[in-house]
Design an enzyme around this catalytic site. Structure first.
Site, mmCIF file in Angstrom:
data_model
loop_
_atom_site.group_PDB
_atom_site.id
_atom_site.type_symbol
_atom_site.label_atom_id
_atom_site.label_comp_id
_atom_site.label_asym_id
_atom_site.label_seq_id
_atom_site.Cartn_x
_atom_site.Cartn_y
_atom_site.Cartn_z
ATOM 1 N N ARG A 113 43.300 33.507 80.630
ATOM 2 C CA ARG A 113 44.231 33.328 79.499
ATOM 3 C C ARG A 113 45.327 32.309 79.779
ATOM 4 N NH1 ARG A 113 43.695 38.869 79.632
ATOM 5 N NH2 ARG A 113 42.201 39.667 78.105
ATOM 6 N N GLU A 177 46.707 1.448 73.435
ATOM 7 C CA GLU A 177 47.583 2.546 72.978
ATOM 8 C C GLU A 177 49.054 2.118 73.081
ATOM 9 O OE1 GLU A 177 46.502 5.329 71.582
ATOM 10 O OE2 GLU A 177 44.548 5.845 72.436
ATOM 11 N N LYS A 213 56.338 8.848 73.477
ATOM 12 C CA LYS A 213 55.489 10.031 73.298
ATOM 13 C C LYS A 213 56.296 11.312 73.506
ATOM 14 C CE LYS A 213 50.991 11.896 73.573
ATOM 15 N NZ LYS A 213 49.603 11.777 73.952
ATOM 16 N N GLU A 223 51.688 18.589 65.814
ATOM 17 C CA GLU A 223 51.203 17.544 64.912
ATOM 18 C C GLU A 223 51.192 17.954 63.442
ATOM 19 O OE1 GLU A 223 48.007 15.013 66.485
ATOM 20 O OE2 GLU A 223 47.300 14.815 64.436
ATOM 21 N N ARG A 227 54.121 13.492 64.754
ATOM 22 C CA ARG A 227 53.117 13.199 65.799
ATOM 23 C C ARG A 227 51.886 12.497 65.234
ATOM 24 N NH1 ARG A 227 51.334 17.116 70.861
ATOM 25 N NH2 ARG A 227 49.987 15.592 71.847
ATOM 26 N N ASN A 231 48.438 8.558 65.576
ATOM 27 C CA ASN A 231 47.045 8.341 65.190
ATOM 28 C C ASN A 231 46.822 6.986 64.523
ATOM 29 O OD1 ASN A 231 46.241 10.847 66.128
ATOM 30 N ND2 ASN A 231 46.742 11.859 64.199
ATOM 31 N N HIS A 234 43.507 5.206 64.563
ATOM 32 C CA HIS A 234 42.512 6.161 65.056
ATOM 33 C C HIS A 234 41.535 6.647 63.970
ATOM 34 C CE1 HIS A 234 44.973 6.164 68.599
ATOM 35 N NE2 HIS A 234 44.228 7.055 69.207
ATOM 36 N N HIS A 238 38.127 6.136 65.366
ATOM 37 C CA HIS A 238 37.229 7.231 65.789
ATOM 38 C C HIS A 238 35.840 7.058 65.189
ATOM 39 C CE1 HIS A 238 40.343 10.450 67.121
ATOM 40 N NE2 HIS A 238 39.917 9.737 68.127
ATOM 41 N N HIS A 251 37.549 4.031 73.921
ATOM 42 C CA HIS A 251 38.509 4.588 72.957
ATOM 43 C C HIS A 251 39.587 3.566 72.542
ATOM 44 C CE1 HIS A 251 41.001 7.558 70.939
ATOM 45 N NE2 HIS A 251 42.031 7.122 71.663
#
Ligand SMILES: NC(=O)c1ccc[n+]([C@@H]2O[C@H](COP(=O)([O-])OP(=O)(O)OC[C@H]3O[C@@H](n4cnc5c(N)ncnc54)[C@H](O)[C@@H]3O)[C@@H](O)[C@H]2O)c1
Ligand SMILES: [Zn+2]
Length: 334
Positions: A113, A177, A213, A223, A227, A231, A234, A238, A251
């Protein structure tokens, strides 16, 4: 250099210093037993530096690459943790790029956990972006990062010297990035790519990105708003990534092309194209528009006939914009 990240679930330091990998144990201090995780694409030289500081610890080295970011590898890591009697008080230390950080973070989040984990990123992409923020995941059922958890690290150690062994292509991949962060948040960072020799400013670039960041993650850990700005590039990126497959583009390269596809301000696009060229990053690729549109619709960000994208019309001022799927399709078809 030290940056503290304060999230609702955890506060942790990021230490950045050339050669810090050789002193990792001093920084990490007391943390129970450690379970070391790395992958076979990380040069043995770096793995040894860490292993030598923990001679009694087991290092699990999985077969790296995006294709390994799946349940089988996760299970293999969890089994190794169990076989080596890792307890809740112990710490997983991940040494590698974004794949190792994402896998290690996810394994740490679900093993018993949740146990502490420390990230030592060794690629440009992971030092700039993926090592902080607490997003961990594996790819599942044909979708990237489809199963995962938010699980913040307890510490991040950034050693820029480890980037020296990267291939030029992987090195530049991560800088995409950084260009993105400049475009959405920091005109001075973008200007640096336009006017300076980025190799002379590597640590400054990484530090600026980590600070951006940190701020974004502290304001919006899960997000739900700000946040999402990260993206930028992206949504279409993606889809390019899935379209070209694991052996196609990396990426960051897809993010570079995704930013070019989504930007509508022509003057800015021209400037971005020049920066990407300097960074040896692609600005476009060939593709079948129908297939890319289908992939984009399948992406988790697509919501029926509307989609929220990140747009930049002025450097440093990224914003969220709700557009129709038709508008989005036109951007991909042009
Ligand atoms: N969690 C997040 O917030 C987040 C953000 C962005 C990207 N990601 C994920 O990160 C992954 C991409 O990260 P990446 O580009 O670091 O990929 P990666 O971890 O696969 O590393 C790229 C390549 O470099 C090799 N490598 C690693 N360190 C090296 C070194 N020091 N010297 C030489 N070779 C080295 C690896 O073996 C691999 O072949 C993707 O899976 C992406 O989804 C996660
Ligand atoms: Zn990214």
């Amino acid at each position: 250099m030290q940056i503290n990240v304060n999230t609702t679930t955890k506060s942790y330091p990021i230490y950045m210093e050339r050669g810090i990998l050789y002193h990792a144990k001093e920084y990490i201090g007391r943390c129970g037993h450690v379970f070391l995780l790395s992958e076979d694409g990380v040069p043995e030289k770096w793995r040894k530096v860490l292993q030598e500081q923990y001679p009694d610890a087991y290092m699990h080295v999985f077969h790296g690459g995006e294709a390994s970011k799946n349940f089988d590898t996760l299970q293999e890591i969890l089994a190794a943790m169990s076989d080596h009697h890792v307890s809740r008080k112990d710490t997983l230390i991940a040494l590698g790029g974004g794949v190792t950080g994402d896998m290690g973070g996810f394994a740490a989040s679900i093993y018993m956990r949740g146990i502490p984990y420390i990230n030592i990123p060794t690629t440009t992409l992971s030092q700039i972006d993926s090592s902080i923020g607490g997003k961990t995941a594996i790819d599942f059922h044909g979708r990237k990062n489809n199963v995962g958890a938010f699980w913040q690290p307890d510490m991040v150690l950034v050693d820029v010297d480890t980037l020296s062994t990267l291939t030029p292509r992987h090195f530049h991949n991560g800088l995409a990035e950084a260009v993105k962060e400049g475009l959405i948040k920091d005109p001075a960072l973008f200007a640096l790519f336009e006017k300076e020799d980025y190799m002379d400013h590597l640590e400054e670039i990484i530090e600026k990105c980590l600070l951006i960041k940190k701020e974004v993650v502290e304001n919006d850990e899960r997000e739900s708003g700000e946040r999402k700005l990260l993206n930028f590039g992206h949504t279409i990126g993606h889809a390019y990534e899935s379209y070209h497959g694991m052996d196609g583009y990396y990426h960051g390269e897809c993010v570079a092309m995704g930013m070019m596809s989504i930007m509508t301000n022509e003057a800015l696009k021209e400037r971005l194209e020049k920066v990407l060229e300097r960074l040896q990053l692609p600005s476009e690729c060939t593709y079948d528009a129908d297939a890319v549109i289908e992939l984009m619709k399948a992406d988790k960000k697509a919501d029926h006939d509307r989609i929220t994208i990140v747009q930049v019309d002025e450097i440093g001022k990224g914003y969220l914009k709700d557009i129709t799927m038709d508008e989005m399709e036109r951007m991909i078809r042009k």
